[in-house]
Design an enzyme around this catalytic site. Structure first.
Site, mmCIF file in Angstrom:
data_model
loop_
_atom_site.group_PDB
_atom_site.id
_atom_site.type_symbol
_atom_site.label_atom_id
_atom_site.label_comp_id
_atom_site.label_asym_id
_atom_site.label_seq_id
_atom_site.Cartn_x
_atom_site.Cartn_y
_atom_site.Cartn_z
ATOM 1 N N HIS B 185 0.827 -1.205 0.000
ATOM 2 C CA HIS B 185 0.000 0.000 0.000
ATOM 3 C C HIS B 185 0.864 1.260 0.000
ATOM 4 C CE1 HIS B 185 -3.313 2.627 0.762
ATOM 5 N NE2 HIS B 185 -2.624 3.173 1.730
ATOM 6 N N ARG B 320 -11.230 -3.174 -16.252
ATOM 7 C CA ARG B 320 -10.995 -4.528 -15.735
ATOM 8 C C ARG B 320 -12.201 -4.972 -14.915
ATOM 9 N NH1 ARG B 320 -6.147 -5.486 -11.670
ATOM 10 N NH2 ARG B 320 -7.582 -4.464 -10.246
ATOM 11 N N GLU B 409 -1.202 -12.488 -15.405
ATOM 12 C CA GLU B 409 -0.661 -12.366 -14.045
ATOM 13 C C GLU B 409 -0.166 -13.705 -13.541
ATOM 14 O OE1 GLU B 409 -3.750 -9.576 -11.810
ATOM 15 O OE2 GLU B 409 -4.637 -10.835 -13.349
ATOM 16 N N ASN B 432 2.830 -6.978 -11.012
ATOM 17 C CA ASN B 432 2.888 -7.216 -9.562
ATOM 18 C C ASN B 432 2.547 -8.663 -9.235
ATOM 19 O OD1 ASN B 432 3.107 -4.480 -9.742
ATOM 20 N ND2 ASN B 432 1.101 -4.032 -8.875
ATOM 21 N N ASP B 433 1.393 -9.110 -9.750
ATOM 22 C CA ASP B 433 0.991 -10.487 -9.468
ATOM 23 C C ASP B 433 1.844 -11.478 -10.250
ATOM 24 O OD1 ASP B 433 -0.905 -10.663 -7.461
ATOM 25 O OD2 ASP B 433 -2.486 -9.896 -8.758
ATOM 26 N N ARG B 443 3.304 -10.885 -1.970
ATOM 27 C CA ARG B 443 3.459 -9.444 -2.176
ATOM 28 C C ARG B 443 3.508 -8.671 -0.869
ATOM 29 N NH1 ARG B 443 -0.854 -7.707 -6.701
ATOM 30 N NH2 ARG B 443 -0.470 -5.685 -5.804
ATOM 31 N N CYS B 480 0.520 -3.016 -17.264
ATOM 32 C CA CYS B 480 -0.197 -2.093 -16.386
ATOM 33 C C CYS B 480 0.226 -2.269 -14.942
ATOM 34 C CB CYS B 480 -1.707 -2.268 -16.530
ATOM 35 S SG CYS B 480 -2.305 -3.819 -15.890
#
Lengths: 94, 546
Positions: B185, B320, B409, B432-433, B443, B480
């Site tokens: 975050h 999405r 992902e 990220n994933d 993560r 993205c």
């Protein structure tokens, strides 16, 4: 005991600024006022936590009750407050 | 000599100033027998009154009307006679002041949660009151974001959304946290606000309040004990850089003119901002679904999607579909608890049990698309197989949507990029994933932050496979994830053959500037160097030295 039913007019419900104004107005009345939704237990109108926990959204009918001298006047004042869209007034004076 | 501590740079830029630490929530002392009940009650009520007064002062200073209303309401909660009554009951049943405050807040918290919706959100406000009042009882500093009265570098264990909701970017110069990773975050918030940030910095624990520090959000270095004039120089440079970046405008392109659309990652129409965005590469629709007892209605969804589409006439907007499960649980999905939610029912997988939620969402997107001039693209998160991609494409096309894609992902999806593109019109790589799953590294796990570094050559290899598949099929493949927001890494991605980059709005100027400095051939060379490197540091060093 005198009661008065009023529908919440504020867009955000009885939350944030409308809740604050209601709780503060209740504290100014000379008589203890309680508020409830439907058959659920009533809470003191001066309790912010109690008022929020009602979960009253725009269009929810709430029941105000008070007893003793000045009860009717207190109910009138508070019912009138709840019947206005307090969020709109906030926007207007912004 | 200043001492250097290192973490992971997650939001580029430099800043310097005095460090101030966010106080941790107080820990309750072991329960002790109460000898003087009247005294305990007076200590507890005194603490709550102090909190109420503190919040009222905060409210008076709030510049935003909504924030002020919430703080005023919170102040009334702390002063609530019903809360005081619960505290008295607690002391009456044998609790000391701190425990009585804790118990009273826990009691009222339940009632707020039961009310649901935005009333339930106020449970967080009550937690804050609890932390503040318990700290006051124990004579500890008030927890929360500090307010030293001058600009400062915020040091914290980690930051929760509630801590940062009112973060004042006029006062906070940079963020340094002991925990967290590149997609935590804190990292996402810092990039959104354009604040330099270093996470997973264990050495931050030893930084004393008021010490002068400098922060490099690119290299991850934090210098502790810098001279005041050095700090002032860094601040001047940072301001000059911001001014230069604000001047750069226009679409993304390499130095030799290859177009690379720079798109925005947004959560609602508010994030589009006033700037001339080239489009939206990731519209997260979760915000509509959070904190709700029931799924939002078709009409409500149409209105929310239309608000975004109408803000971007003639431009691409990639919507999405709902990405819930795992770290983003939604009560109305009624998913059973999972031992390992990151590997469980999330993203498109939720439509296995609740297909009607996805159907309503696609219906609403199609309806909003019909009433706007934007180019509406739709994509599904967490797709792992060709069959899932084909099924999603069928559903979306049946409703008249003509640009249908999937996110990559899951490593299996990257390995089958070519076959996915036989079923769908585009791919969007969520780095990220993809990093989390390719490296088997959680993560949220700060200890493993190095494995989640988007410069990992193994991750870049998977992205390269997707880009290659796109070139062969002549279909768009974009990125993205947060990797797209790193200016230097953006040149690598473009060199790999990625056609568009999507990021939080504040990252666009830096990426635009970096791309404008290199030709396509240079970007391709960057990609070769990065893929050939042994690890992220080597990859960065090879390119900066090139």
């Amino acid at each position: 005991m005198p009661e008065k039913t009023v529908t919440i007019a504020s867009r955000s419900g009885l939350h944030a600024r409308p809740a604050k104004m209601f709780v503060q107005a209740a504290a100014r009345q000379g008589v203890a006022v309680r508020v409830r939704v439907g058959d659920r237990p009533s809470v003191p109108a001066t309790s912010m936590l109690g008022v929020l926990a009602l979960g009253a959204e725009q269009g929810t009918a709430v029941i105000l009750q008070a007893d003793g001298p000045g009860a009717e006047e207190a109910l009138d004042v508070l019912a009138e407050l709840l019947s206005r869209d307090l969020d709109a007034e906030e926007a207007a004076d912004a | 000599m200043p001492e250097v501590v290192r973490g992971l740079g997650v939001s580029t830029g430099r800043a310097a100033g005095r460090a101030h630490r966010m106080a941790r929530p107080p820990v309750l002392p072991p329960p002790a027998p109460v000898t003087d009940a009247a005294h305990e009650i007076s200590v507890a009520t005194g603490a709550l009154a102090a909190v109420a007064e503190h919040l009222e002062r905060y409210a008076a200073k709030a510049s935003n009307r909504d924030a002020r209303a919430i703080l005023e309401a919170q102040s009334l909660m702390a002063a609530d006679p019903a809360l005081l009554e619960s505290v008295e009951e607690g002391v009456g049943s044998g609790l000391g002041a701190a425990h009585a405050v804790d118990a009273a807040c826990a009691h009222h918290r339940e009632a707020l949660l039961a009310a649901g919706g935005y009333f339930a959100d106020r449970a967080g406000d009550l937690d804050d009151i609890r932390n503040r009042a318990v700290a006051a009882v124990l004579g500890l500093p008030m927890p929360g974001v500090p307010d030293p009265g001058h600009p400062y570098v915020l040091i914290a264990d980690d930051l929760a959304p509630a801590d940062t909701a009112n973060l004042d970017t006029g006062t906070v110069l940079a963020l340094v946290t002991e925990k967290g990773g590149p997609t935590s975050h804190t990292a996402i918030l810092a990039r959104t606000l354009g604040l330099p940030a270093v996470v997973a910095c264990r050495g931050a624990a030893g930084i004393g309040d008021g010490t002068w520090v400098s922060v490099d959000g690119g290299s991850g270095e934090v210098e502790v004990g810098v001279a005041e004039d050095v700090a002032a120089g860094i601040q001047r440079e940072a301001a000059a850089l911001r001014d230069r970046r604000d001047i750069g405008q226009g679409p993304g392109r390499t130095a030799d003119g290859h177009r690379v659309p720079l798109l925005l990652n947004i959560g609602s129409a508010l994030d589009v901002g006033p700037g001339a965005a080239e489009g939206v590469g990731l519209f997260r629709t979760e915000f509509l679904f959070l904190d709700r007892r029931d799924a939002p209605s078709f009409e409500e969804q149409v209105a929310a999607y239309a608000a975004v589409l109408q803000a971007l006439p003639g431009r691409r907007v990639v919507i999405r579909t709902l990405d819930a499960g795992s770290d983003k649980p939604l009560p109305f999905l009624r998913l059973p608890g999972e031992d390992n939610p990151a590997l469980g029912v999330r993203g498109l997988r939720t439509s296995r049990t609740r297909p009607e939620i996805l159907d309503t969402q696609i219906d609403a997107i199609a309806e909003a698309a019909r009433s706007s001039d934007a180019e509406t693209w739709v994509m599904a998160p967490m797709v792992s197989t060709v069959g899932e991609a084909a099924g999603f494409a069928r559903r979306a096309r049946a409703r008249g949507l003509s640009h249908v894609g999937v996110m990559v992902e899951v490593p299996a999806a990257a390995l089958h990029a070519r076959r996915l593109l036989e079923e769908v019109d585009f791919l969007s790589v969520g780095t990220n994933d993809l990093g989390q799953y390719a490296f088997a590294a959680d993560r949220q796990q700060g200890e493993l932050a190095d494995l989640l570094d988007p410069w990992q050559p193994g991750l870049l290899q998977l992205i390269a496979m997707c880009a290659q598949a796109g070139r062969e099929a002549s279909k768009p493949v974009g990125v993205c994830g947060e990797a797209a927001a790193d200016p230097l890494l953006a040149t690598v991605l473009v060199g790999l053959g990625i056609g568009s980059l999507s990021m939080a709005a504040p990252s666009v100027p830096g990426v635009r500037e970096a791309l404008g400095r290199y030709s396509m051939a240079q970007c391709e060379e960057h990609a070769r160097l990065a893929l050939a490197a042994g690890d992220p540091d080597e990859a960065r060093a090879a390119i900066t030295g090139a």
